[in-house]
Each structure stands twice: as C-alpha cells, then as structure tokens.
Design a protein around this motif. Structure first.
Motif, PDB file in Angstrom:
ATOM      1  N   MET A 100       0.837  -1.199   0.000  1.00 58.15           N
ATOM      2  CA  MET A 100       0.000   0.000   0.000  1.00 58.15           C
ATOM      3  C   MET A 100       0.867   1.243   0.000  1.00 58.15           C
ATOM      4  SD  MET A 100      -3.021  -1.061   2.683  1.00 58.15           S
ATOM      5  CE  MET A 100      -3.936   0.429   2.316  1.00 58.15           C
ATOM      6  N   ASP A 101       1.885   1.176   0.829  1.00 61.06           N
ATOM      7  CA  ASP A 101       2.798   2.300   0.947  1.00 61.06           C
ATOM      8  C   ASP A 101       3.458   2.634  -0.393  1.00 61.06           C
ATOM      9  OD1 ASP A 101       4.428   4.149   2.652  1.00 61.06           O
ATOM     10  OD2 ASP A 101       6.017   2.907   1.758  1.00 61.06           O
ATOM     11  N   ALA A 102       3.816   1.592  -1.116  1.00 59.86           N
ATOM     12  CA  ALA A 102       4.485   1.815  -2.400  1.00 59.86           C
ATOM     13  C   ALA A 102       3.591   2.593  -3.355  1.00 59.86           C
ATOM     14  CB  ALA A 102       4.872   0.461  -3.017  1.00 59.86           C
ATOM     15  N   VAL A 103       2.330   2.196  -3.433  1.00 58.54           N
ATOM     16  CA  VAL A 103       1.417   2.862  -4.360  1.00 58.54           C
ATOM     17  C   VAL A 103       1.111   4.287  -3.908  1.00 58.54           C
ATOM     18  CG1 VAL A 103      -0.949   2.853  -5.232  1.00 58.54           C
ATOM     19  CG2 VAL A 103       0.396   0.760  -5.269  1.00 58.54           C
ATOM     20  N   ARG A 104       0.946   4.456  -2.620  1.00 56.81           N
ATOM     21  CA  ARG A 104       0.682   5.811  -2.107  1.00 56.81           C
ATOM     22  C   ARG A 104       1.838   6.733  -2.450  1.00 56.81           C
ATOM     23  NH1 ARG A 104      -0.602   3.655   3.217  1.00 56.81           N
ATOM     24  NH2 ARG A 104      -2.797   2.975   3.183  1.00 56.81           N
ATOM     25  N   SER A 105       3.017   6.175  -2.286  1.00 54.44           N
ATOM     26  CA  SER A 105       4.208   6.961  -2.568  1.00 54.44           C
ATOM     27  C   SER A 105       4.276   7.343  -4.047  1.00 54.44           C
ATOM     28  CB  SER A 105       5.423   6.137  -2.138  1.00 54.44           C
ATOM     29  OG  SER A 105       6.557   6.557  -2.816  1.00 54.44           O
ATOM     30  N   LEU A 106       3.865   6.418  -4.923  1.00 51.55           N
ATOM     31  CA  LEU A 106       3.817   6.717  -6.362  1.00 51.55           C
ATOM     32  C   LEU A 106       2.886   7.903  -6.596  1.00 51.55           C
ATOM     33  CD1 LEU A 106       3.411   3.202  -8.040  1.00 51.55           C
ATOM     34  CD2 LEU A 106       5.282   4.816  -8.417  1.00 51.55           C
ATOM     35  N   ASN A 107       1.757   7.852  -5.933  1.00 56.21           N
ATOM     36  CA  ASN A 107       0.745   8.885  -6.111  1.00 56.21           C
ATOM     37  C   ASN A 107       1.247  10.255  -5.640  1.00 56.21           C
ATOM     38  OD1 ASN A 107      -2.018   9.618  -6.785  1.00 56.21           O
ATOM     39  ND2 ASN A 107      -2.204  10.058  -4.583  1.00 56.21           N
ATOM     40  N   GLU A 108       1.888  10.224  -4.470  1.00 54.83           N
ATOM     41  CA  GLU A 108       2.405  11.483  -3.924  1.00 54.83           C
ATOM     42  C   GLU A 108       3.422  12.117  -4.847  1.00 54.83           C
ATOM     43  OE1 GLU A 108       3.905  10.433  -0.083  1.00 54.83           O
ATOM     44  OE2 GLU A 108       1.873   9.970   0.637  1.00 54.83           O
TER      45      GLU A 108
END
Lengths: 334, 334
Positions: free
Chosen positions: B233-241
DNA sequence: CGGTATCAAGATACCGATAACATTTGATGC
DNA sequence: GCATCAAATGTTATCGGTATCTTGATACCG
C-alpha cells in the motif's frame, strides 16, 4: 601407494588412528585431546588439536554413536499430506519446527525430520527421542510410536487418557477468552465456525461453550471442514439463508474469520457494530485486513521450545509433565 | 542374572548376536535373513524373521552406518531467523521441505533438519548429502558447507559463477511472462515492487525489464524491503504522492500485490480497468481476494522433489546439473 | 628410603552390524 | 566312486570411536 597409517579413506578424511600415528601417540590420547579431557597434558592436547585442524580431521559420528549408544538426535514426525490440507499450507507448523530446532540445536542435538509415512524408515529408531506434530497425530499414531519405547512428546490437545507427555496451547482457554469478550460486549447470539473433529478445535469449542454457559448463552455451531475464506463466507451465507440471527462470530482460524466478515458485510450488516468477529492464530495478514481482525494468538515458537525442553528432560531421565501454553486475545477492530 | 547371550542392553532390545544364539545360527546368517538375502534358506529366513519380530528386534542404525560408511541421511540446512523475516512465515519453504522429504523418504533416506547456526552441530558431517535452502544462503554459506566435501545442492537463483548444482524456479521467466502479459494488454507504464537485493527477486526484475525492453518500455522500480500488504500500500501511495503515472503493477509477492491493489482502489482508480496487477507465489488466499488476484505460480513441491533427486544422483556418483523450474501465470481478475 | 598419591599415556576390549573369504553338506555327473 | 559344483552357513576382520583397567614415571610424605 601411501602407507597404511596415513592413507585417506574413501569417505574422506583421516581417522583418529591416522592422527595418532602422525602425533606419535595412541588413539585414545587423540580421543581425549579432542574431547578436551583433563587426562592429557595441555601441551599434547594442543599439539594434537592443531594437527587435527591442519589435516581436516572430522569425527565419525556413526562410530561415536555406536560406542556411546546415543545419537544426540531427536526425530520430529510431521503430518504432511501433499493435499490442500491445513497443516501443509499453514505457516505455523514451520514456526513450531523453528522453536524445536533452535532449542535442540542449543543443547547439541539434531533434528531428524520425518513424515508419518516415512517414519518407519529405520533412522527414527536411532533417535534418542521423539516429537509428534500434527493434529491428526493421535491415538493410532501415538500407539504406533510408543512401541519404539523412546522418550516421546506430543503436540496437541490433552485428553485424560493420555499416558504420554502432551504440550499444546490452551485451546480451551482460547475459547473461553473469546466467550468472555463477547459477553462483555453484550452479545447474545454467538456462532462458532470450524471443524470440531480436530481435537484442538474441539477444545476451543468446549471452552467457548462452557464460558458462555455461565450467562446461559448457547452458541450455534457451524461446522466447516475447510480452513479457507470461501468456507467462512459460505458459513455466513448459509446462516442467512436459514434465517438464523447472530451477533457474534468466533471462527477457529483467521481465514474463516475473514471470509465470515466479508460475507457479513455483503449482507449489509456492519462489523463490529452489528456483529463481532474473532479469529484464531493471529496471522500477520489479519492486521492488514479491512477491518483489522481481532484474533487469538498462540506462541508457536515458545511451544516448539517447550516441546524440545520436555524431550530433552525425558532423555536425561528427568520427569516431565504435560503442559498448556497460555494464549492472548488481540483486539483490533472487529 | 540372565546369561550373557540373552541379556537385554541398556538401550533396549536384543542384538543380532542375541537372535543368532536364539536361532542357533551365526550373526551373519541373521543379518542375511533380515536383509532378505538370497543366500539363506527360505525356511531359515522366515524362522529368523519371526523370531526377530517376536522379540522386538531393532536394527542398530549407528552400527550399520559405521560399517557401511553411509548414513542414508541428507542434511537440509534452512535459513530460519526467529524474526519477522520472510522465510519463516512464508508457507512455501514448508512445501519445499515436504517435496524433499517425500522424495528422500521414498528412496530410503532420512532428512536431517538444521538451521544455519546449528549446522556445525556434528551430525551434519554424518550426512551423505546436503541441501541448502533460503534466499540468504549464498556464496558465504555455500563456501562454508563446501568444505565438508559432500554432495551438495542449493535452492535459489543461479549465477554464472556457481560451481555447485543450483535448483530454483525460473524467476527470469516469471518476470518475462508478466511483462508479455502487460504488453499484450497495451500497458505502457509498468511498476515493479519488491526488493531486488534478494537474488531471486533480482532475476524476476531482470526478466521483467528485458522482456519489456523489446517494446522499448522501461519499468519503474519501487524498492520495498518488507513482503507485507502495508508495504504494498505504501508503495502505491508513494507513487501517487510523487505524481508518477502507472498503469500496471508487478509485485514480487502476493501480499505486496494485494496491498498495492487496495491502495490503488483507495485512490479511486479501477483494477484492472485502469491498472493491471500481478503478484507472485499464487497464495491460496489470492483467489479469495477481492478482486481475485492474478499471480505467478511456482511449483514448490516439485522443486523440493527435484532438489532431492539431484542430491541422490550426486550421492550415487551420477552427474547432475543445475535446473530451473517453469512457472505459470495464473490469470484471474486483476 | 619404602610407600603411596598423582599425572600422563597405553593396551585392550568392546559397541553391533556386514563384507570377504572359508567351510560344510548334499547332489550331480561321468 | 570320486570329482565337481552349488547352496547354506560359518569365521574372521573391520568400520572408528571410547570406557575401563593398567602401566610407568614423577612427586611427596613421614
């Protein structure tokens, strides 16, 4: 080509006799030196140890085992069916093994891993002790290995008739803890999902029932044989179809619990507002589930270590008794 | 009290010598009879076998091992850190072990389970062969066990410099298969989530990169060390940010993939319409996930069996070469 | 100085099975 | 009737350590 005394054997390195000749002493002195016996002169000892190291000497374990009549090995017999069975795909037995292995290794013992089928495979007899794992490993299997006449410890649920040492987590307590939790929440119509033909699960169910009985509550048993999410969903759907009311679910495994939650949500009911759910095993995954799953945690690692300590005690001729490990209720959002 | 020949030993049952006296024959005849040798008269053989059974005779494995200079035992060395590490909590190594155990047992061999720390614990030297498991088990560990000079087979990723036999699933192919799938779907901005410092994962990444390169596509690497949903989840959130665009995700583990899917859905994007996701390992859980997860499946059981067959071959003095196991892409809804 | 501890090391005898060679016995052939 | 052979069993040695009992040398004591 080379002389008798200095030749290398087919299987590899030099023997004690070879070292003895090299050092100009007798076999027994080499044996003592390598065993750090106080019976040899410190100088001699170091000289021999250096020599052994230099020539890559390796002790022949079989020979020693034969002479000492013990193998420093404990056989662990695991139920491992190559089917979609629980045991094989659950990570926990591995943790149990880890605990066993850690403790035995620390004590200078090795672990001989065996499946039930292969358990006749000779080597087991050479073990100094036996550990039996797997929920199916009962009565019939126990008796079978009893014949070997070795110190034996079994993982699982205790029963009054057991003559051997049994270690297991306290499943009865696990059930009771959940029951008390439900009572505290004021739940009146709890459901139990699982397969009570496994002795462990049977104990959980009993603990659950007994603790609920204090408040005059009788849980509903939804028997399900598979430990999967699908099975959990199916159980709840079936409840709904049969128009059975429920406000709490105790699933005997986290996957079942997750399935139950999903089906419950699908029915338009809220977790935990309308229905409380508690699983078992506290899988790492449970914490990331939506909503985060409440669960009963058992300390498998500690269980393995305890098993190991018990066999070791028995091997040493000390007494050992059956024991149950405490469990803890991990409350999250469900 | 009892006479010399008929006494029981401390460790238990009668020996061949005892049986021999009971039967009025010599030790060697007993040995032959119990080994079903054609050199003994069938009548004598049965008489002795009956006698052995009746008196609960058990072969002394240590003695036989000493004499025959082989233990019919293969040591399996497992990386088992008592931490929240991947190896220990993944169910798959257990399946690998199951395959190994099954195959070795069938061939009359036993499995000596050892952790890396305990691997010095004597008994390993007595083994006829060695199997090394665990992704960390490389170079340093391999060299350490090489010294024992035993037939050895390693599970993991191959590298050109390997001098020993390596068996592993074809991670490079796994990456390529996913890449081709993404290409077929017309995806242009794929992301890889995982920790390429593990040799296996590194191979997956390489296969992925190379197969994408054919179409001039370069994937983005999101390095994540934990193999958990949270990490995904963290990886995708980070992509988004970071405002990075993506339309496909290849996670090197199913949990990461599930986390990635959840985060993607949270962002209001659809799976698989907007973003395709493929995991790795094909956990049973993946099929019940919402939406059902596509994943790359490796046949661990078969891997274990292959490992076992290779050591057995080496032990028999036959040649054996490194080998990669095929993987298959299981397409579900993502 | 005789006698006894003490220390270091050796001799011998196993542990329990099996391989290699040797022996007995009865049957067969000529 | 004697040689030859095969089947069935026995003898001996050995695998590589270690326990037990001895032996030899040195030290110590009254």
């Amino acid at each position: 080509m080379s002389k008798k005394g200095t030749r290398r054997h087919a299987s590899g390195g030099p023997t004690m006799a070879d070292l003895a000749q090299l050092a100009g002493v007798s076999k027994i002195t080499v044996s003592r030196a390598l065993g750090d016996s106080p019976l040899v002169n410190p100088e001699t000892r170091e000289r021999i140890q250096a020599l052994a190291c230099e020539h890559g000497y390796k002790l022949n374990i079989s020979a020693r085992n034969l002479r000492l009549r013990r193998s420093h090995t404990v056989a662990v017999i695991v139920e491992m069916k190559p089917s979609t069975d629980r045991t094989m795909f659950d990570p926990y037995p591995l943790v149990l093994l880890g605990g066993i292995s850690q403790e035995l290794t620390a004590a200078g013992y090795s672990v001989l891993l065996t499946t039930r089928q292969g358990a006749s495979a000779a080597a087991v007899q050479a073990a100094d002790g036996l550990i039996l794992l797997g929920q199916g490993a009962h009565q019939d299997a126990v008796r079978r290995f009893d014949k070997l006449n070795l110190p034996m410890v079994v993982w699982g649920a205790q029963s009054a008739s057991d003559t051997h040492v049994v270690v297991g987590s306290d499943n009865r307590l696990g059930g009771a803890v959940v029951a008390r939790h439900f009572i505290a929440l004021g739940r009146r119509r709890p459901v139990f999902i699982g397969n009570p033909s496994h002795p462990e699960i049977f104990e959980r169910l009993n603990g659950f029932i007994d603790a609920l009985a204090v408040r005059g509550i009788k849980p509903l048993l939804m028997r399900r044989d598979e430990f999967t999410m699908d099975s959990g969903m199916d159980a709840v759907r079936s409840l709904n179809e049969r128009k059975v009311g429920f406000d709490a679910i105790f699933a005997c495994n986290d996957l079942l619990a997750m399935g139950a939650i999903r089906a419950t949500l699908d029915l338009g009911r809220s977790v935990p507002a309308d229905v409380s759910v508690v699983g078992y095993d506290d899988m790492p995954l449970g914490a990331s589930f939506l909503p985060p799953l409440s669960s009963v945690r058992q300390d498998w690692q500690e269980g393995g270590m305890l098993l190991a300590r018990k066999v070791l005690a028995l091997i040493e001729g000390e007494p050992a008794s059956s024991e149950s490990l405490p469990v803890s209720l991990i409350l999250r959002s469900t």
